[in-house]
Design an enzyme around this catalytic site. Structure first.
Site, mmCIF file in Angstrom:
data_model
loop_
_atom_site.group_PDB
_atom_site.id
_atom_site.type_symbol
_atom_site.label_atom_id
_atom_site.label_comp_id
_atom_site.label_asym_id
_atom_site.label_seq_id
_atom_site.Cartn_x
_atom_site.Cartn_y
_atom_site.Cartn_z
ATOM 1 N NE ARG A 237 75.003 26.915 -50.805
ATOM 2 C CZ ARG A 237 74.325 26.970 -49.662
ATOM 3 N NH1 ARG A 237 74.425 25.977 -48.804
ATOM 4 N NH2 ARG A 237 73.600 28.026 -49.361
ATOM 5 C CG HIS A 238 82.967 21.457 -54.210
ATOM 6 N ND1 HIS A 238 84.017 20.753 -53.667
ATOM 7 C CD2 HIS A 238 82.630 20.809 -55.360
ATOM 8 C CE1 HIS A 238 84.310 19.726 -54.456
ATOM 9 N NE2 HIS A 238 83.476 19.733 -55.487
ATOM 10 C CG ASP A 239 82.757 18.411 -49.167
ATOM 11 O OD1 ASP A 239 82.930 18.443 -50.397
ATOM 12 O OD2 ASP A 239 82.534 17.351 -48.540
ATOM 13 C CB SER B 1 85.819 15.880 -54.743
ATOM 14 O OG SER B 1 85.718 17.204 -55.204
ATOM 15 C CG HIS C 80 60.570 -26.038 -30.468
ATOM 16 N ND1 HIS C 80 60.251 -25.769 -31.786
ATOM 17 C CD2 HIS C 80 61.189 -27.236 -30.470
ATOM 18 C CE1 HIS C 80 60.652 -26.773 -32.551
ATOM 19 N NE2 HIS C 80 61.238 -27.676 -31.768
ATOM 20 C CB SER D 189 62.140 -0.637 -11.726
ATOM 21 O OG SER D 189 60.836 -0.089 -11.837
ATOM 22 N NE ARG E 22 73.606 1.239 -22.625
ATOM 23 C CZ ARG E 22 74.315 1.876 -21.689
ATOM 24 N NH1 ARG E 22 75.645 1.810 -21.709
ATOM 25 N NH2 ARG E 22 73.721 2.557 -20.737
ATOM 26 N NE ARG F 123 79.633 10.073 -56.626
ATOM 27 C CZ ARG F 123 80.389 10.640 -55.712
ATOM 28 N NH1 ARG F 123 81.293 11.528 -56.068
ATOM 29 N NH2 ARG F 123 80.236 10.363 -54.445
#
Length: 481
Positions: A80-82, A107, A154, A284, A298, A324
């Site tokens: 459980r620790h990268d 780490s 405007h 379209s 986009r 931290r």
């Protein structure tokens, strides 16, 4: 049946961002950089007298790139620790070096320093992209510096400007973005070797209390990583305020792109200007005649996402407690990568747009003709006064004729016939031979043309000079989708 299409994939990877930017945020780049950082640490520690052999360093260097990702994933399921998962896998590949991998480090030595390296490289990739867009817009502005067009305030017709002058407004925003991104790059430092809470206690113990060697170690690793200096103080992590500054610059870039592309969409709706449209492109599924501004849309979509990511960085920094807390981790994995991938994708699309903008002068001329008669009324009055007329009488004549012409436009849907009404009114006989000159659209654009020339010379060229190599090799951008 293949399960290739049964899992989620980010459209930033599959549709939008460049391969170069995707690589920077890839697992291969991330974890090979971790290994490179372990090599740099071992080299610096060896140089400063710790018992680390050249053979150990060489063995580590031989396996920087060949990462067994499946083994690392299996190890992480157990630990459980990268970071420790990758330490264990790397150690199996480099058994001689196993005792000195990650020596004295926490780490965040690999995690945070890798993030800073990636941020640096990503900023270096984005900056020339901004410059190339500005370079294309410069050419566009020069070509159309004197072409009159309706200005809008405007979102209503206002005094005339020129097509090139409007492009300078877009360029000015992008130049501010270039400055902000460049400052982020110039200000970026390295976390270096700081230990678990930033005090360097573990390294001080390794060097038997020799604080000077610890400072040298910090500087050596920083230089090996290509940075000029480390942050003077850190907690366990570098301050997440750095992420706030970087994401603020990216969000600001997003706002500039969104504003420009919104303008393009408005102008496209008026058929005055269009983005590139491929010969086989379909606008379209229901209306085959349509030429939708999908590239600009986009850009706006990606930019809105980019703008929203800033709040992630700000909230993460605000909620880091004391030295931290780990609630930054999952958020930053998303925010930093998506921020740069979205910025990259938006800039590439914007470059494609700016390389192929199409202007329709006759449409612009027709729109000017619909509004210019009203705008010219003050000039008509001044000409009549010079010809001996009474200003107040002339004003009332123009007011009445303008109301009649306005009714033709608004109530009957006809063209603006104010000029014709002036020509047919004997009161204006003294200036009829001047009307064509009075109504010349070029006389209504002020110094717009000169402003384009001055702006490019004084503001644009000095910045683009820093990107001569990128500008000399820019190619026409073809979008995959």
């Amino acid at each position: 049946m293949s399960n290739t299409y049964e899992g989620y994939k980010s459209p930033l990877s599959t549709r939008y961002a460049s391969k170069e930017m995707q690589f920077l945020f890839s697992d291969q780049n991330k974890f090979s950089t971790w290994r490179q950082l372990w090599v740099w640490l071992a080299k610096a520690e060896c140089q400063l007298g710790l018992e680390i052999s050249e053979a150990q360093i060489t063995q580590m260097e031989q396996h920087i790139k060949d990462i067994d990702f499946e083994a690392a994933a299996a190890e992480e399921r157990l630990t459980r620790h990268d970071v420790m998962a990758h330490v264990h896998v790397f150690a199996k590949q480099c058994p001689a070096a196993a005792p000195v991998i990650h020596l004295g480090a926490t780490s965040c030595y690999v995690g945070d320093n890798t993030d800073l390296i990636v941020l640096r490289d990503a900023l270096k990739l984005l900056l020339p992209r901004v410059a190339t867009v500005v370079g294309q817009l410069q050419q566009f502005a020069e070509s159309y510096k004197a072409l009159p067009t309706l200005g809008f305030t405007h979102l209503q017709p206002a005094q005339l400007t020129t097509v090139g002058k409007r492009a300078c407004l877009w360029m000015q925003d992008l130049l501010m973005d270039e400055r902000a991104l460049r400052r982020c790059l110039e200000d970026l430092r390295f976390r270096g070797v700081k230990g678990t809470t930033g005090t360097q206690a573990s390294f001080l113990q390794l060097f038997n209390g020799d604080g000077q060697k610890v400072k040298q170690l910090d500087q050596l690793v920083t230089q090996l990583a290509g940075f000029s200096k480390p942050y003077a103080v850190t907690g366990q992590t570098y301050s997440r305020k750095v992420d706030v500054e970087v994401m603020a610059a990216l969000a600001s870039l997003g706002s500039s792109i969104h504003k420009m592309c919104s303008d393009l969409r408005i102008l496209a709706s008026r058929k005055e200007l269009e983005e590139p449209f491929e010969t086989t492109q379909i606008g379209s599924s229901a209306m085959p005649y349509k030429r939708n501004p999908m590239r600009s849309e986009r850009c706006c979509a990606l930019s809105r996402h980019l703008i929203t990511l800033f709040s992630n960085a700000a909230n993460t920094h605000a909620t880091q407690w004391l030295e931290r807390t780990l609630d930054d981790s999952a958020n930053r994995r998303l925010t930093l990568s998506e921020g740069f991938l979205a910025a990259d994708a938006a800039l590439l699309t914007l470059l494609n747009i700016s390389q192929g903008l199409v202007v329709y002068p006759k449409v612009i001329e027709r729109h000017i003709a619909q509004e210019l008669p009203f705008m010219s009324t003050e000039n008509i009055i001044m000409a009549m006064v010079k010809a001996g007329g009474d200003r107040q009488v002339c004003h009332e004549k123009i007011r009445v004729l303008s109301q009649e012409a306005g009714a033709q436009v608004k109530q009957l849907g006809k063209d603006n016939d104010l000029v014709e009404r002036v020509r047919n009114d004997s009161y204006f006989a003294p200036i009829l031979d001047q009307l064509d000159d009075i109504l010349d659209a070029r006389t209504f654009t002020g110094r717009a043309s000169e402003q384009v020339v001055e702006f490019i010379a004084e503001e644009v060229q000095p910045v683009l000079a820093n990107y001569a190599d990128a500008l000399s090799t820019v190619q026409h951008i073809q979008l995959n989708i």
